[in-house]
Design an enzyme around this catalytic site. Structure first.
Site, PDB file in Angstrom:
ATOM      1  N   THR A  52       0.900  -1.255   0.009  1.00  0.00           N
ATOM      2  CA  THR A  52      -0.026   0.026  -0.036  1.00  0.00           C
ATOM      3  C   THR A  52       0.799   1.301   0.134  1.00  0.00           C
ATOM      4  OG1 THR A  52      -1.672  -1.129   1.165  1.00  0.00           O
ATOM      5  CG2 THR A  52      -1.945   1.211   1.189  1.00  0.00           C
ATOM      6  N   TYR A 140       6.171 -11.334   5.528  1.00  0.00           N
ATOM      7  CA  TYR A 140       5.118 -11.023   4.671  1.00  0.00           C
ATOM      8  C   TYR A 140       4.860 -12.034   3.552  1.00  0.00           C
ATOM      9  CZ  TYR A 140       2.325  -7.479   2.172  1.00  0.00           C
ATOM     10  OH  TYR A 140       1.385  -6.846   1.364  1.00  0.00           O
ATOM     11  N   LYS A 168       2.546 -11.187   8.281  1.00  0.00           N
ATOM     12  CA  LYS A 168       1.602 -10.620   7.847  1.00  0.00           C
ATOM     13  C   LYS A 168       1.128 -11.594   6.790  1.00  0.00           C
ATOM     14  CE  LYS A 168      -0.088  -6.742   5.146  1.00  0.00           C
ATOM     15  NZ  LYS A 168       0.394  -5.431   4.319  1.00  0.00           N
ATOM     16  N   VAL A 208      -3.030  -5.940   9.757  1.00  0.00           N
ATOM     17  CA  VAL A 208      -2.086  -4.725   8.872  1.00  0.00           C
ATOM     18  C   VAL A 208      -3.402  -4.699   7.846  1.00  0.00           C
ATOM     19  CG1 VAL A 208      -0.056  -4.219   7.613  1.00  0.00           C
ATOM     20  CG2 VAL A 208      -0.038  -5.822   9.730  1.00  0.00           C
TER      21      VAL A 208
END
Length: 301
Positions: A52, A140, A168, A208
């Site tokens: 993002t 991640y 994540k 998140v």
């Protein structure tokens, strides 16, 4: 209740957008305003320079400058993590060291992309990274973007490293996630806004969230209701977020594009341009996002 032992970076984390000025330059002043708003409205941690945050199009120096600016803005009120993942292990290590010098509280480390390393190489990459600084690491797992999964068996081995503390999770494999959660102490954060309550109820650390850039309080309320023992209210609040989550994350546009369009429409800090190759959202998309946001805010109270 999920406490600091199981949620090392807090429970409610936002995958923060990276603001740019109309010229395309990094806008640190707006980043500080956005960070302050997010923390004031319930975020316990901010994750910078992730998907993002448009990390593929920001420079190494911009990433470090962003950490310093946001850290100053939050002033100890929230954890500050930053993405340091690249397709090159040496570059990733350099970014990790720069992040530590800039004052980050933790590292978000994505699987190297494009080269699609096998699992033994993935494991070696993350172990080398975890040895490179004193900072805790959040792995991640987002194979839809990187092309390479961190397989559950690899995750089990990586959990043995003392600085690899969290994940994540964007793998969309709830069975594999539960297997790792059952056998390790890794703190699992969902990176998929539709799974906030589901993963939390299974013992996850939190989330998140991309959509939390616009609606931080709405997502924080899901966790608060669950922690208060009101599971029906937690479910109601999760369901309230579905229309906005769908338009933000499943409309065919990247979440960065849709979130910035919505922030612009609301007159909130963090809107503004995206960097190419991304393009801004059209008016029809923006109007739909604004309607869904207003309905969420009205229903959430």
């Amino acid at each position: 209740m999920n406490d600091t032992d199981t949620a090392p970076f807090g429970r409610a984390l936002c995958a923060m957008v990276t603001p740019f000025a109309p010229t395309g330059a990094l806008d640190l002043g707006t980043a500080q305003k956005l960070a302050d708003r997010l923390v004031t409205e319930g975020c316990e941690g901010l994750v910078l320079s992730g998907t993002t945050g448009e990390s593929p199009t920001t420079t190494d120096a911009e990433k470090a400058d962003l950490v310093r600016a946001v850290r100053e803005a939050v002033d100890g009120r929230a954890s500050v993590l930053t993405g340091i993942g690249t397709s090159d292990t040496a570059h990733t290590l350099a970014l990790a060291r720069e992040a530590q010098q800039a004052g980050a509280d933790g590292l978000l480390a994505v699987t190297p992309s494009y080269s699609r390393p096998p699992q033994d190489a993935v494991e070696a990459h993350f172990r080398t990274l975890a040895d490179a600084t004193d900072l805790p690491v959040m792995l991640y797992d987002i194979p839809g973007r990187t092309g390479t999964r961190i397989e559950p068996e690899t995750m089990l081995r990586l959990a043995e490293h003392p600085r690899i503390v969290a994940v994540k999770d964007c793998a969309y494999d709830l069975l594999g996630t539960q297997k790792v959660m059952r056998e390790t102490e890794l703190a699992y954060y969902t990176g998929c806004d539709e799974y906030v309550l589901a993963l939390y109820a299974l013992g996850g650390a939190g989330y998140v969230s991309t959509v939390a850039n616009a609606a931080p309080a709405a997502f924080r309320a899901i966790l608060d209701a669950y922690d208060a023992g009101d599971t029906a209210e937690a479910a109601r609040r999760q369901q309230l977020t579905v229309p906005l989550t769908e338009l933000t994350m499943a409309s065919g546009l990247p979440g960065t594009v849709t979130v910035k369009a919505l922030l612009d429409a609301l007159g909130l800090p963090g809107g503004g341009p995206v960097r190419q190759p991304l393009q801004p959202a059209g008016q029809e998309v923006t109007d739909g996002l604004l309607t869904a946001y207003e309905e969420l805010v009205s229903a959430a109270g």
